[in-house]
Write an enzyme that holds these catalytic residues in place. Structure first.
Site, mmCIF file in Angstrom:
data_model
loop_
_atom_site.group_PDB
_atom_site.id
_atom_site.type_symbol
_atom_site.label_atom_id
_atom_site.label_comp_id
_atom_site.label_asym_id
_atom_site.label_seq_id
_atom_site.Cartn_x
_atom_site.Cartn_y
_atom_site.Cartn_z
ATOM 1 N N HIS A 1 0.370 -1.200 -0.029
ATOM 2 C CA HIS A 1 0.383 -0.036 -0.202
ATOM 3 C C HIS A 1 0.825 1.200 -0.142
ATOM 4 C CE1 HIS A 1 -2.963 -2.635 1.129
ATOM 5 N NE2 HIS A 1 -2.559 -3.323 2.351
ATOM 6 N N ASP B 1 3.906 -4.647 2.388
ATOM 7 C CA ASP B 1 3.066 -4.272 3.225
ATOM 8 C C ASP B 1 2.293 -2.836 2.868
ATOM 9 O OD1 ASP B 1 -0.125 -3.776 4.023
ATOM 10 O OD2 ASP B 1 0.741 -5.405 5.552
ATOM 11 N N HIS C 1 -1.670 -12.068 4.328
ATOM 12 C CA HIS C 1 -1.463 -12.025 5.981
ATOM 13 C C HIS C 1 -3.301 -13.585 6.114
ATOM 14 C CE1 HIS C 1 -0.544 -8.194 6.307
ATOM 15 N NE2 HIS C 1 -1.614 -8.381 5.569
ATOM 16 N N ARG D 1 -14.829 -8.864 5.493
ATOM 17 C CA ARG D 1 -15.248 -8.341 5.883
ATOM 18 C C ARG D 1 -15.693 -6.162 4.791
ATOM 19 N NH1 ARG D 1 -9.996 -6.610 8.081
ATOM 20 N NH2 ARG D 1 -9.216 -5.238 7.636
ATOM 21 N N GLU E 1 -6.099 -11.586 8.617
ATOM 22 C CA GLU E 1 -4.771 -10.507 9.487
ATOM 23 C C GLU E 1 -5.337 -10.566 10.969
ATOM 24 O OE1 GLU E 1 -3.886 -7.204 7.704
ATOM 25 O OE2 GLU E 1 -2.118 -6.888 9.090
ATOM 26 N N TYR F 1 -6.264 0.875 -2.731
ATOM 27 C CA TYR F 1 -7.491 1.435 -2.227
ATOM 28 C C TYR F 1 -8.183 2.623 -2.139
ATOM 29 C CZ TYR F 1 -5.355 0.879 2.311
ATOM 30 O OH TYR F 1 -5.028 1.209 3.163
HETATM 31 ZN ZN ZN Z 1 -2.325 -4.892 3.148
#
Ligand code: ZN
Length: 464
Positions: A64, A330, A279, A219, A245, A130
């Protein structure tokens, strides 16, 4: 077949069957290896010679980019949190950063990050992107503005990219409405596919760029929305998802769906080698074996998982069941695949009070086994032909410094152990080639100064 345009000779190179002597690498103008020939008698006249042993470049399967700007800024217990500082309190801070990032800021942070990756020997990256919308949650005039800036940053740095626009639809299991501070992330499957289409039209697939999708987590999507998303992309496009995770998300999944996340996904979707489950930390014994059998890649991000206090993946059982792994940086608290592999083994050593846990009868050197596994699994997660020095693959590799204290005087069979486990001084990675371009020369990236200056401006702006 296209004639090679460039070539390099190495005294030692790590080919799919291990270290080989006197290797000639030849590649074309598109950055694709055309021939890899070991045991060449003499270095051909006019062919440059590598400064040291050559390793394939490592794919980074989870990033990210904007989170790079937060590294080192959340290492304190915030007032009022008490003894329960954890992933979720970190996430609140991360959302505050995400709320402020601008297109220019993101471009600067991403480009610097990708330069750091290249210097560390990551030659491709899977970007789990995202932040899509304006700070108010509206569309940019170019709806793919932010993703496009990230793609452009990768291409400017020279790193290969698998861009994975993220579907974030809900704030929790049971299709809970998104939170206000998630407004920059939110899409429906249709709007996300639309964004991907716009991005792809502006920046078409090429040898250094591939597209996939990333449903954020179980989720954040529902079963129907995940089906709609998968129905809108090619059947071989990479699919990445955060899967297990946090124990709280496992508990919530059990409560609302009646199954643990990995089991739930495996039961309902055709999870195979194009999937990367990032994860997969909290898996029980059945899930461990079922995940290994599926052919999906477990995306392990050890430095981040340690930093966030996530937990420890059952790597020994999973690897012994022929499960695929790859590594990612990550949140970018560290950008170094050597540290990811080291920590993967050390987590096992510390919990089991044993040494060389992740070695096997066939691969007694831990570093060799983990390096091979992370190359193969990481390459699969990218969906690109990377991760091996062989014809048809991307011309991505690292040149080690033969005089570095982690490998000097060692026999080739101990080099990977030194590279992964020794932590002495500067990196042993001297030069880096991505797509046949020497983007790092003697530990300097070609655009290092300018990119770092722009990164600092972006960071200062974010921290104002
Ligand atoms: Zn991530």
């Amino acid at each position: 077949m296209t004639q090679p345009d460039q070539s390099l000779f190495a005294d030692h190179a790590y080919l799919p069957d291990g270290w080989r002597r006197n290797v000639l690498l030849e590649w074309d103008a598109n950055g694709t290896l055309r021939a890899v020939t070991p045991d060449v008698k003499d270095a051909p006249a006019g062919v440059p010679k590598a400064a040291g042993p050559i390793l394939p470049g490592m794919p980074n399967l989870h990033s990210h980019a904007f989170q790079r700007a937060m590294a080192g800024l959340t290492e304190y217990r915030a007032a009022g949190i008490g003894a329960t500082d954890n992933f979720w309190s970190w996430r609140d801070l991360m959302y505050r950063f995400a709320a402020r990032i601008t297109p220019d800021g993101l471009a600067s942070v991403a480009q610097w990050l990708y330069i750091e990756m290249l210097k560390a020997g990551y030659t491709s990256v899977c970007e789990f992107h995202y932040v899509h919308h304006t700070p108010e949650g509206g569309r940019y005039a170019n709806q793919a503005e932010l993703a496009q800036r990230v793609v452009d940053a990768a291409s400017a740095s020279g790193i290969g990219m698998t861009m994975l626009p993220v579907l974030y639809q809900y704030s929790g299991f049971g299709a809970r409405a998104p939170r206000e501070d998630q407004r920059r992330f939110i899409n429906t499957p249709e709007s996300l596919l639309d964004l991907l289409g716009a991005l792809r039209a502006a920046r078409p697939d090429n040898a250094a760029l591939r597209y996939g999708v990333a449903p954020h987590s179980l989720r954040a999507v529902s079963e129907p929305s995940l089906r709609a998303l998968l129905g809108g992309i090619g059947s071989d496009a990479p699919v990445h998802i955060h899967i297990a995770e946090q124990t709280a998300e496992v508990d919530a999944c059990m409560e609302t769906e009646g199954a643990r996340p990995v089991q739930w996904l495996l039961d309902r979707f055709d999870v195979d080698g194009r999937w990367c489950l990032v994860h997969a930390t909290h898996v029980d014994a059945n899930e461990t074996l079922a995940l290994a059998k599926s052919g999906a890649v477990a995306g392990l991000c050890l430095t981040t998982e340690a930093n966030l206090g996530d937990g420890i993946f059952p790597a020994q059982d999973y690897l012994d069941a022929q499960g695929r792994i790859g590594v990612g940086s990550d949140s970018h608290i560290g950008v170094d695949w050597r540290a990811e592999l080291r920590l993967l083994e050390y987590g096992q050593r510390l919990t089991r009070r044993q040494r060389n846990v992740l070695a096997s009868a066939r691969a007694p050197h831990v570093a060799d086994r983990l390096f091979d596994a992370a190359l193969e699994g990481g390459a699969r997660a990218t969906g690109r032909a990377v991760g091996a020095l062989q014809a048809g693959h991307r011309a991505d590799w690292l040149v080690l410094d033969p005089d570095h204290a982690s490998i000097a005087e060692h026999a080739p069979g101990a080099w990977l152990s030194g590279v992964v486990f020794c932590e002495h001084g500067e990196t042993p990675i001297r030069d880096v080639y991505a797509g046949g371009d020497k983007v790092v020369d003697n530990r300097r990236h070609r655009d290092e100064e300018g990119a770092y200056a722009r990164y600092r401006v972006a960071l200062a702006d974010l921290l104002k």
